[in-house]
Design a protein around this motif. Structure first.
Motif, PDB file in Angstrom:
ATOM      1  N   PHE A 155       4.369   6.292   1.030  1.00  0.00           N
ATOM      2  CA  PHE A 155       3.215   6.677   1.850  1.00  0.00           C
ATOM      3  C   PHE A 155       3.437   6.178   3.269  1.00  0.00           C
ATOM      4  CE2 PHE A 155      -0.970   5.602   3.656  1.00  0.00           C
ATOM      5  CZ  PHE A 155      -1.633   6.811   3.518  1.00  0.00           C
ATOM      6  N   GLU A 156       3.796   7.108   4.167  1.00  0.00           N
ATOM      7  CA  GLU A 156       4.159   6.727   5.532  1.00  0.00           C
ATOM      8  C   GLU A 156       2.897   6.722   6.424  1.00  0.00           C
ATOM      9  OE1 GLU A 156       6.389   5.270   7.117  1.00  0.00           O
ATOM     10  OE2 GLU A 156       6.318   5.995   9.177  1.00  0.00           O
ATOM     11  N   TRP A 157       1.942   5.886   6.040  1.00  0.00           N
ATOM     12  CA  TRP A 157       0.734   5.646   6.846  1.00  0.00           C
ATOM     13  C   TRP A 157       0.077   6.962   7.275  1.00  0.00           C
ATOM     14  CZ3 TRP A 157      -0.209   1.115   5.221  1.00  0.00           C
ATOM     15  CH2 TRP A 157       0.814   0.174   5.055  1.00  0.00           C
ATOM     16  N   ALA A 158      -0.208   7.138   8.551  1.00  0.00           N
ATOM     17  CA  ALA A 158      -0.940   8.337   8.983  1.00  0.00           C
ATOM     18  C   ALA A 158      -0.167   9.630   8.726  1.00  0.00           C
ATOM     19  CB  ALA A 158      -1.302   8.223  10.459  1.00  0.00           C
ATOM     20  N   ASN A 217       3.609  -8.572   8.872  1.00  0.00           N
ATOM     21  CA  ASN A 217       4.510  -7.497   9.255  1.00  0.00           C
ATOM     22  C   ASN A 217       4.011  -6.865  10.548  1.00  0.00           C
ATOM     23  OD1 ASN A 217       6.701  -5.414   8.628  1.00  0.00           O
ATOM     24  ND2 ASN A 217       4.908  -4.115   8.980  1.00  0.00           N
ATOM     25  N   GLU A 218       4.861  -6.854  11.547  1.00  0.00           N
ATOM     26  CA  GLU A 218       4.601  -6.133  12.807  1.00  0.00           C
ATOM     27  C   GLU A 218       3.168  -6.297  13.322  1.00  0.00           C
ATOM     28  OE1 GLU A 218       5.789  -2.025  12.336  1.00  0.00           O
ATOM     29  OE2 GLU A 218       7.904  -2.557  12.214  1.00  0.00           O
ATOM     30  N   PRO A 219       2.773  -7.524  13.649  1.00  0.00           N
ATOM     31  CA  PRO A 219       1.427  -7.690  14.213  1.00  0.00           C
ATOM     32  C   PRO A 219       1.213  -6.851  15.476  1.00  0.00           C
ATOM     33  CG  PRO A 219       2.746  -9.697  14.458  1.00  0.00           C
ATOM     34  CD  PRO A 219       3.479  -8.808  13.512  1.00  0.00           C
ATOM     35  N   TYR A 249      13.429   0.304  15.214  1.00  0.00           N
ATOM     36  CA  TYR A 249      13.510   1.761  15.071  1.00  0.00           C
ATOM     37  C   TYR A 249      14.064   2.468  16.296  1.00  0.00           C
ATOM     38  CZ  TYR A 249      11.356   1.134  10.613  1.00  0.00           C
ATOM     39  OH  TYR A 249      11.150   0.740   9.315  1.00  0.00           O
ATOM     40  N   GLN A 250      13.617   2.088  17.489  1.00  0.00           N
ATOM     41  CA  GLN A 250      14.027   2.843  18.678  1.00  0.00           C
ATOM     42  C   GLN A 250      13.612   2.100  19.948  1.00  0.00           C
ATOM     43  OE1 GLN A 250      10.480   5.904  18.194  1.00  0.00           O
ATOM     44  NE2 GLN A 250      10.966   5.455  20.320  1.00  0.00           N
ATOM     45  N   PRO A 251      14.246   2.398  21.091  1.00  0.00           N
ATOM     46  CA  PRO A 251      13.795   1.808  22.356  1.00  0.00           C
ATOM     47  C   PRO A 251      12.490   2.469  22.824  1.00  0.00           C
ATOM     48  CG  PRO A 251      16.066   2.630  22.521  1.00  0.00           C
ATOM     49  CD  PRO A 251      15.472   3.186  21.260  1.00  0.00           C
ATOM     50  N   PHE A 262       1.286 -10.111   4.563  1.00  0.00           N
ATOM     51  CA  PHE A 262       0.343  -9.125   5.107  1.00  0.00           C
ATOM     52  C   PHE A 262       1.084  -7.948   5.736  1.00  0.00           C
ATOM     53  CE2 PHE A 262      -2.268  -7.431   8.651  1.00  0.00           C
ATOM     54  CZ  PHE A 262      -3.308  -6.928   7.903  1.00  0.00           C
ATOM     55  N   HIS A 263       1.078  -6.825   5.033  1.00  0.00           N
ATOM     56  CA  HIS A 263       1.660  -5.597   5.573  1.00  0.00           C
ATOM     57  C   HIS A 263       0.521  -4.576   5.711  1.00  0.00           C
ATOM     58  CE1 HIS A 263       5.726  -3.374   6.044  1.00  0.00           C
ATOM     59  NE2 HIS A 263       4.793  -2.530   6.450  1.00  0.00           N
ATOM     60  N   TRP A 264      -0.525  -5.002   6.439  1.00  0.00           N
ATOM     61  CA  TRP A 264      -1.576  -4.118   6.961  1.00  0.00           C
ATOM     62  C   TRP A 264      -2.731  -3.775   6.020  1.00  0.00           C
ATOM     63  CZ3 TRP A 264       2.108   0.006   9.597  1.00  0.00           C
ATOM     64  CH2 TRP A 264       2.928  -0.637  10.546  1.00  0.00           C
ATOM     65  N   THR A 314      14.820  -7.010   9.200  1.00  0.00           N
ATOM     66  CA  THR A 314      13.942  -6.873   8.036  1.00  0.00           C
ATOM     67  C   THR A 314      13.516  -5.428   7.790  1.00  0.00           C
ATOM     68  OG1 THR A 314      12.324  -7.845   9.559  1.00  0.00           O
ATOM     69  CG2 THR A 314      13.040  -9.206   7.736  1.00  0.00           C
ATOM     70  N   GLU A 315      13.801  -4.530   8.758  1.00  0.00           N
ATOM     71  CA  GLU A 315      13.623  -3.086   8.555  1.00  0.00           C
ATOM     72  C   GLU A 315      14.556  -2.335   9.495  1.00  0.00           C
ATOM     73  OE1 GLU A 315       9.677  -1.342   8.817  1.00  0.00           O
ATOM     74  OE2 GLU A 315       8.805  -3.020   7.696  1.00  0.00           O
ATOM     75  N   SER A 316      15.242  -1.333   8.921  1.00  0.00           N
ATOM     76  CA  SER A 316      15.995  -0.360   9.704  1.00  0.00           C
ATOM     77  C   SER A 316      16.095   0.888   8.853  1.00  0.00           C
ATOM     78  CB  SER A 316      17.399  -0.900  10.008  1.00  0.00           C
ATOM     79  OG  SER A 316      18.223   0.121  10.529  1.00  0.00           O
ATOM     80  N   TYR A 366       0.826  -1.216   0.000  1.00  0.00           N
ATOM     81  CA  TYR A 366       0.000   0.000   0.000  1.00  0.00           C
ATOM     82  C   TYR A 366       0.859   1.265   0.000  1.00  0.00           C
ATOM     83  CZ  TYR A 366      -3.769   3.294   0.677  1.00  0.00           C
ATOM     84  OH  TYR A 366      -4.632   4.345   0.499  1.00  0.00           O
ATOM     85  N   GLN A 367       2.075   1.165   0.506  1.00  0.00           N
ATOM     86  CA  GLN A 367       2.928   2.347   0.612  1.00  0.00           C
ATOM     87  C   GLN A 367       3.539   2.779  -0.719  1.00  0.00           C
ATOM     88  OE1 GLN A 367       4.929   0.641   4.401  1.00  0.00           O
ATOM     89  NE2 GLN A 367       4.990   2.848   4.711  1.00  0.00           N
ATOM     90  N   ILE A 368       3.609   1.865  -1.696  1.00  0.00           N
ATOM     91  CA  ILE A 368       4.294   2.224  -2.947  1.00  0.00           C
ATOM     92  C   ILE A 368       3.507   1.960  -4.232  1.00  0.00           C
ATOM     93  CG2 ILE A 368       6.600   1.894  -1.951  1.00  0.00           C
ATOM     94  CD1 ILE A 368       6.784  -0.712  -3.673  1.00  0.00           C
TER      95      ILE A 368
HETATM   96  C1  GBH Z   1       7.362   0.187  10.277  1.00  0.00           C
HETATM   97  O1  GBH Z   1       6.588   0.489  11.388  1.00  0.00           O
HETATM   98  C2  GBH Z   1       6.465  -0.305   9.190  1.00  0.00           C
HETATM   99  O2  GBH Z   1       6.623  -1.694   9.002  1.00  0.00           O
HETATM  100  C3  GBH Z   1       6.640   0.414   7.895  1.00  0.00           C
HETATM  101  O3  GBH Z   1       5.553   0.150   7.065  1.00  0.00           O
HETATM  102  C4  GBH Z   1       6.815   1.888   8.174  1.00  0.00           C
HETATM  103  O4  GBH Z   1       6.767   2.694   7.031  1.00  0.00           O
HETATM  104  C5  GBH Z   1       8.137   2.059   8.871  1.00  0.00           C
HETATM  105  O5  GBH Z   1       8.204   1.241   9.995  1.00  0.00           O
HETATM  106  C6  GBH Z   1       8.447   3.495   9.284  1.00  0.00           C
HETATM  107  O6  GBH Z   1       7.493   3.965  10.197  1.00  0.00           O
HETATM  108  O7  GBH Z   1       8.297   7.630  19.173  1.00  0.00           O
HETATM  109  O8  GBH Z   1       6.260   7.186  20.361  1.00  0.00           O
HETATM  110  O9  GBH Z   1       6.191   8.007  18.081  1.00  0.00           O
HETATM  111  C7  GBH Z   1       7.290   1.094  12.444  1.00  0.00           C
HETATM  112  C8  GBH Z   1       6.478   1.187  13.716  1.00  0.00           C
HETATM  113  C9  GBH Z   1       5.767   2.639  15.443  1.00  0.00           C
HETATM  114  C10 GBH Z   1       8.102   2.382  15.052  1.00  0.00           C
HETATM  115  C11 GBH Z   1       6.014   3.945  16.141  1.00  0.00           C
HETATM  116  C12 GBH Z   1       8.387   3.653  15.780  1.00  0.00           C
HETATM  117  C13 GBH Z   1       7.584   5.316  17.260  1.00  0.00           C
HETATM  118  C14 GBH Z   1       6.833   5.532  18.537  1.00  0.00           C
HETATM  119  N1  GBH Z   1       6.801   2.398  14.456  1.00  0.00           N
HETATM  120  N2  GBH Z   1       7.347   3.974  16.729  1.00  0.00           N
HETATM  121  S1  GBH Z   1       6.911   7.194  19.065  1.00  0.00           S
END
Ligand code: GBH
Length: 445
Positions: A406-409, A163-165, A295-297, A118-120, A352-354, A17-19
């Motif tokens: 398309f970065e979701w919301a 992906n990320e359930p 992504y982050q702690p 399934f990526h959402w 699988t994502e960084s 959906y993102q691309i």
């Molecule tokens: C992934 O989700 C998705 O798989 C991917 O589709 C998406 O585009 C990509 O990462 C980039 O977002 O600091 O409190 O705002 C990542 C899920 C959820 C990880 C929110 C970082 C930040 C919480 N993300 N989180 S906050």
């Protein structure tokens, strides 16, 4: 410096959906993200994935970009509503054929195809019947997994079921900031259970269809203390149980983490009735690998938020354009932590994502100077090396993402790509980080 093991997989990742765009083409059905993005107020600037990167029409150009970069793998996702517009029964041959063309193009370019099922983007028709809150969706996912497996398993290197359930459960069903937009809090537990059940059923279906390597891509975050009171430590435990253990213990140990069950039971004991005898056995189908999206702690103290938790901002860090802190050692900690928790039963790991978002602009000279992203990936690649040195078995690293998308919301406001996309013209411009990665891979041999 220690080299990466031979056969290490270097890739880039995206999601349908993102691309893809082309949402009405070749018989594709609607997904929950079409519905959500077209609901006013849900996505920044009213952006939608209607066109996105137009990858559905430009995939050959995008594969060529990856080949020239020197990657040896590409992680994409299959849009369920292209394959089964109604989410069940009838298979749409034209939709499935797109992934067939994509996979052949990848192989011809020397890239391993890695496919997420399934990526959402759930078919809207299934959401209308309860979506992941309904047990039937797990069985529909099994059916869909078999269809995709039958068609692609002879050429796909690795399949990821979900992906990320956790993120789909949290943002889509508990908090409502992602599709389908439910705000159920912990009453969303059935959406967790049914995704896990669907995962287990899909693993079995994929193997029956001839898949070689089957895994999942989970989101992980080491939990860091933002306070040292007993209440803070308890809050950390709850976050760790839900974020890191809820979607992994069942797969590897065949059991739910006790603390997560306590939290759900404390909300409403009847929520646990969705767990039927035999479900945990299905979920624990053996895995060939575990995908790690990092992504982050989570920086946690006790507070008035949901779960009695408040998330803080880690001090003294650089922040990405999405306001996420840059914490490469959190990736090392995640990878070694999985090895420590699951020991001999820990499957081989793939990142699988960084990746990170940057306010990228194309300069008058046509260059995108994203030094921030270069430093980000250098540091995270080093973090993987550290984890390997410390005994974690890590076999690959996929950059999120190949393209700005398309970065979701957040809509198109956040750019994560190694390649810049001008959405008005669909022009692709490799960024400095693309060139950096190209050189890095050449040096790796
Ligand atoms: C992934 O989700 C998705 O798989 C991917 O589709 C998406 O585009 C990509 O990462 C980039 O977002 O600091 O409190 O705002 C990542 C899920 C959820 C990880 C929110 C970082 C930040 C919480 N993300 N989180 S906050």
């Amino acid at each position: 410096m220690a080299q990466f093991p031979s056969g290490f997989v270097w890739g880039a990742a995206t999601a349908s959906y993102q691309i893809e765009g082309a949402v009405h083409e070749d018989g594709r059905g609607a997904s929950i993200w079409d519905t959500f993005a077209h609901t006013p107020g849900k996505v920044k600037q009213g952006d939608t994935g209607d066109v996105a990167c137009d990858h559905y029409h430009r995939f050959r150009e995008d594969v060529a970009l990856m080949r020239d970069l020197g990657l040896n793998a590409y992680r994409f996702s299959v849009a369920w509503p292209r394959v089964q517009p109604d989410g069940r029964g009838r298979v749409n041959a034209a939709g499935l054929a797109f992934y067939d063309r994509l996979v052949d193009e990848l192989l011809a370019a020397g890239l391993q195809p890695w496919a997420t099922l399934f990526h959402w983007d759930l078919p809207q028709a299934l959401e209308d019947r309860g979506g992941w809150l309904a047990r039937d969706t797990a069985h529909r996912f099994e059916e869909y997994a078999y269809v995709v497996g039958e068609r692609l398993a002879d050429r796909v290197t690795g399949f990821m079921t979900l992906n990320e359930p956790f993120i789909h459960f949290l943002l889509g069903h508990a908090l409502g900031t992602h599709a389908p937009g439910h705000t159920l809090g912990l009453h969303a537990f059935p959406a967790a259970h049914h995704q896990l059940l669907g995962h287990g059923l899909a693993v079995r279906a994929l193997r029956e269809a001839g898949a070689n390597m089957v895994g999942i891509a989970n989101n992980y975050a080491p939990v860091w203390p933002a306070g040292d009171r007993d209440a803070d430590l308890e809050a950390m435990g709850r976050v760790d149980a839900l974020h890191n253990h809820l979607f992994t213990d069942p797969l590897i140990r065949g059991e739910y983490p006790a603390l997560a069950l306590d939290v759900v039971r404390g909300t409403d004991a009847a929520l646990l009735d969705v767990i039927q005898p035999g479900d945990l056995t299905v979920m624990a189908a053996p895995l060939d690998f575990l995908g790690v999206n990092y992504y982050q702690p989570d920086y946690v103290r006790a507070g008035a938020g949901p779960l009695g938790v408040e998330l803080g901002r880690i001090p003294d860090r650089e922040y990405t354009a999405s306001s996420w802190p840059v914490v490469p050692e959190g990736l090392t900690q995640t990878l070694t932590g999985l090895k420590a928790r699951y020991g001999e039963t820990c499957p081989p790991l793939y990142v699988t994502e960084s990746g990170c978002s940057v306010r990228d602009v194309v300069g008058p000279d046509g260059r995108v100077r994203d030094d921030f992203r270069i430093r980000y990936h250098e540091a995270h690649v080093d973090a993987v090396r550290d984890a390997i040195t410390q005994g974690a078995e890590v076999r690959g690293y996929f950059v999120w993402s190949l393209l700005d998308n398309f970065e979701w919301a957040e809509g198109f406001s956040q750019r994560f790509g190694l390649v810049h996309v001008d959405y008005a013209t669909q022009a692709r411009t490799p960024k400095d980080s693309y060139r950096w990665f190209q050189t890095f891979l050449k040096d790796q041999g």
